[in-house]
Motif scaffolding. Structure first.
Motif, PDB file in Angstrom:
ATOM      1  N   SER A   1       0.004 -97.715 -53.992  1.00 58.58           N
ATOM      2  CA  SER A   1       0.589 -96.862 -53.247  1.00 58.58           C
ATOM      3  C   SER A   1       0.470 -95.510 -52.454  1.00 58.58           C
ATOM      4  CB  SER A   1       2.201 -96.338 -53.407  1.00 58.58           C
ATOM      5  OG  SER A   1       2.453 -97.623 -54.739  1.00 58.58           O
TER       6      SER A   1
ATOM      7  N   SER B   1       6.244 -94.436 -57.274  1.00 59.35           N
ATOM      8  CA  SER B   1       5.806 -95.088 -56.061  1.00 59.35           C
ATOM      9  C   SER B   1       6.640 -94.541 -55.185  1.00 59.35           C
ATOM     10  CB  SER B   1       6.186 -96.199 -56.630  1.00 59.35           C
ATOM     11  OG  SER B   1       4.916 -96.942 -57.620  1.00 59.35           O
TER      12      SER B   1
ATOM     13  N   ASP C   1       6.567 -93.301 -51.348  1.00 58.91           N
ATOM     14  CA  ASP C   1       7.009 -94.328 -50.575  1.00 58.91           C
ATOM     15  C   ASP C   1       7.856 -93.794 -49.726  1.00 58.91           C
ATOM     16  OD1 ASP C   1       5.386 -96.479 -50.486  1.00 58.91           O
ATOM     17  OD2 ASP C   1       6.423 -97.468 -51.814  1.00 58.91           O
TER      18      ASP C   1
ATOM     19  N   THR D   1       2.761 -95.121 -44.956  1.00 60.93           N
ATOM     20  CA  THR D   1       3.799 -95.330 -45.954  1.00 60.93           C
ATOM     21  C   THR D   1       2.819 -96.900 -46.439  1.00 60.93           C
ATOM     22  OG1 THR D   1       5.515 -96.169 -45.645  1.00 60.93           O
ATOM     23  CG2 THR D   1       5.005 -93.572 -46.201  1.00 60.93           C
ATOM     24  N   SER D   2       3.136 -96.920 -47.681  1.00 62.09           N
ATOM     25  CA  SER D   2       2.747 -98.110 -48.822  1.00 62.09           C
ATOM     26  C   SER D   2       3.511 -99.194 -48.199  1.00 62.09           C
ATOM     27  CB  SER D   2       2.181 -98.257 -50.080  1.00 62.09           C
ATOM     28  OG  SER D   2       2.837 -97.189 -50.367  1.00 62.09           O
ATOM     29  N   ALA D   3       5.057 -98.112 -48.320  1.00 64.04           N
ATOM     30  CA  ALA D   3       6.262 -99.247 -48.044  1.00 64.04           C
ATOM     31  C   ALA D   3       5.988-100.158 -46.672  1.00 64.04           C
ATOM     32  CB  ALA D   3       7.110 -98.640 -48.598  1.00 64.04           C
TER      33      ALA D   3
ATOM     34  N   ARG E   1       3.757-102.791 -46.187  1.00 66.53           N
ATOM     35  CA  ARG E   1       4.663-104.152 -46.867  1.00 66.53           C
ATOM     36  C   ARG E   1       5.722-104.232 -46.416  1.00 66.53           C
ATOM     37  NH1 ARG E   1       2.262-104.025 -52.174  1.00 66.53           N
ATOM     38  NH2 ARG E   1       1.573-101.743 -52.932  1.00 66.53           N
TER      39      ARG E   1
ATOM     40  N   ASP F   1      -1.117-105.766 -45.313  1.00 61.51           N
ATOM     41  CA  ASP F   1      -0.885-104.821 -46.538  1.00 61.51           C
ATOM     42  C   ASP F   1      -1.947-105.425 -47.967  1.00 61.51           C
ATOM     43  OD1 ASP F   1       0.325-107.607 -46.987  1.00 61.51           O
ATOM     44  OD2 ASP F   1       1.281-106.874 -48.634  1.00 61.51           O
TER      45      ASP F   1
ATOM     46  N   LEU G   1       2.096-105.531 -55.357  1.00 58.91           N
ATOM     47  CA  LEU G   1       3.057-105.170 -56.222  1.00 58.91           C
ATOM     48  C   LEU G   1       3.533-105.605 -56.949  1.00 58.91           C
ATOM     49  CD1 LEU G   1       6.253-102.936 -54.582  1.00 58.91           C
ATOM     50  CD2 LEU G   1       6.537-104.646 -56.786  1.00 58.91           C
TER      51      LEU G   1
END
Length: 386
Positions: free
Chosen positions: A65, A182, A186, A204-206, A209, A264, A270
């Motif tokens: 993340s 995480s 996020d 951001t990783s969120a 994704r 991603d 995840l």
């Protein structure tokens, strides 16, 4: 109290998960809008994201993340010495030379050749040292921070530090701590009131994704892991003008492999694969990331549902009950569902000064590993767990 030595927190030869945080010097908005001059440096966030993506393609480290803010960076990393052990000496050599090409007379000579790869691969002592570094979180963070500093200083026509100092590290010791951390990472843009919706929080990783689930693709920043034939490199240097070589090198930097990937694809998946043994390396063969191993026993659908619900609980004093369909996942991890909102939104209260993140029992076990009685924050966090 001084920060602990890195070797007390993590070892490049042991798989572990670390939450790393790096601040800009003086907490200045060097990757956002400068309040003093009004200049907008937000484009530097993409510099940082692409550099992380490139490093994820060569290091034996999974990026789980991340969140890139205007004056600091959060990233959760998992080092993978088991993945690095599966690489041949030649693979280790080309990966290292892509990140550290060595001193060159000109930038256009920075492409590793087959001869250089073969020479390095044949040096057993040097390769053994490099293998350790390729799964070392400190080397990953160093390789991320230094080029960004140089780029920013060149652009600003100045010298000096860009980053405050060495990064802060917190070892994450169980899945409960990993899920909470995480979410905290996020939701950093939401907590900073930059947006109220994780879907509108780029870098951001969120966001990556969510975008990937909608079919969004990007130009890959992954390094090309094929060395240049020595004869071809020599011919190119002899027969091509320097200006043309520099132009070719600049174009290749934008997309070294020429691939377009899911947004991603460079992040670790995840969800942990059902039926897979925890000892399996699950090495990635596409050259985009270290492995295909997930990190949570939660589906991406449920994770994003919990993320969106948690994002809406930001108003102090107002906390709705966690939906039963989501609360069960928290309870299974030993988290008190009624304290979930507080755990994420008041993260600094519980873990802000701790070098370890997890349930009180897991933190206690890690303290013993370090020869201590307990970790700071252990007692405070206990109210969030059952």
């Amino acid at each position: 109290m001084p920060r602990p030595k890195r070797k007390e927190q993590f070892d490049s030869g042991e798989i572990c998960i670390v939450h790393a945080m790096q601040r800009c010097v003086r907490r200045a908005y060097l990757a956002g809008v400068d309040a003093q001059t009004g200049k907008d440096y937000s484009f530097r966030k993409e510099w940082i994201r692409r550099r992380m993506e490139a490093l994820a393609s060569v290091f034996g480290i999974d990026v789980l993340s991340y969140a890139i803010m205007s004056n600091h960076l959060h990233v959760i990393l998992r080092n993978r010495p088991d993945v690095v052990a599966s690489w041949s000496n030649s693979e280790v050599a080309i990966r290292w030379l892509r990140v550290f090409p060595g001193r060159r007379m000109e930038e256009h000579l920075a492409e590793p050749t087959e001869h250089e790869v073969k020479a390095l691969a044949g040096n057993a002592e040097r390769i053994a040292e490099i293998r350790l570094r390729m799964s070392d979180i400190s080397w990953f963070m160093r390789s991320l921070a230094e080029p960004i500093s140089r780029l920013a200083n060149k652009q600003d026509e100045c010298t000096g530090r860009f980053w405050e100092g060495r990064f802060k590290a917190q070892r994450i010791v169980d899945e409960a701590g990993l899920l909470a951390c995480s979410m905290y990472v996020d939701l950093n843009p939401v907590r900073a009131a930059m947006t109220s919706d994780p879907e509108k929080a780029p870098h951001t990783s969120a966001f990556d994704r969510i975008q990937a689930s909608q079919g969004k693709r990007i130009d890959s920043a992954a390094f090309d892991l094929k060395p240049v034939p020595t004869a071809e490199a020599a011919k190119q240097i002899r027969e091509t003008p320097i200006e043309e070589l520099q132009k070719m090198q600049k174009e290749k930097k934008r997309s070294p492999t020429g691939k377009r990937i899911r947004r991603d694809a460079w992040l670790a998946p995840l969800t942990l694969s059902p039926g897979k043994l925890s000892s399996e390396a699950e090495v990635n063969r596409d050259g985009l990331r270290a492995s295909d191993k997930g990190f949570l026993h939660v589906s991406i659908r449920d994770y994003l549902r919990l993320l969106r619900w948690t994002a809406k609980q930001g108003i102090e004093g107002i906390a709705a009950k966690v939906p039963d369909s989501l609360a069960s996942s928290l309870t299974d991890l030993g988290i008190d569902a009624s304290m979930w909102r507080d755990l994420v939104w008041q993260w600094q209260r519980y873990f802000g000064k701790s070098i370890c993140v997890g349930s009180p029992e897991s933190m206690r076990q890690d303290a013993k590993r370090c020869g201590k009685h307990h970790h700071q924050g252990q007692a405070a966090a206990s109210v969030c767990f059952v």
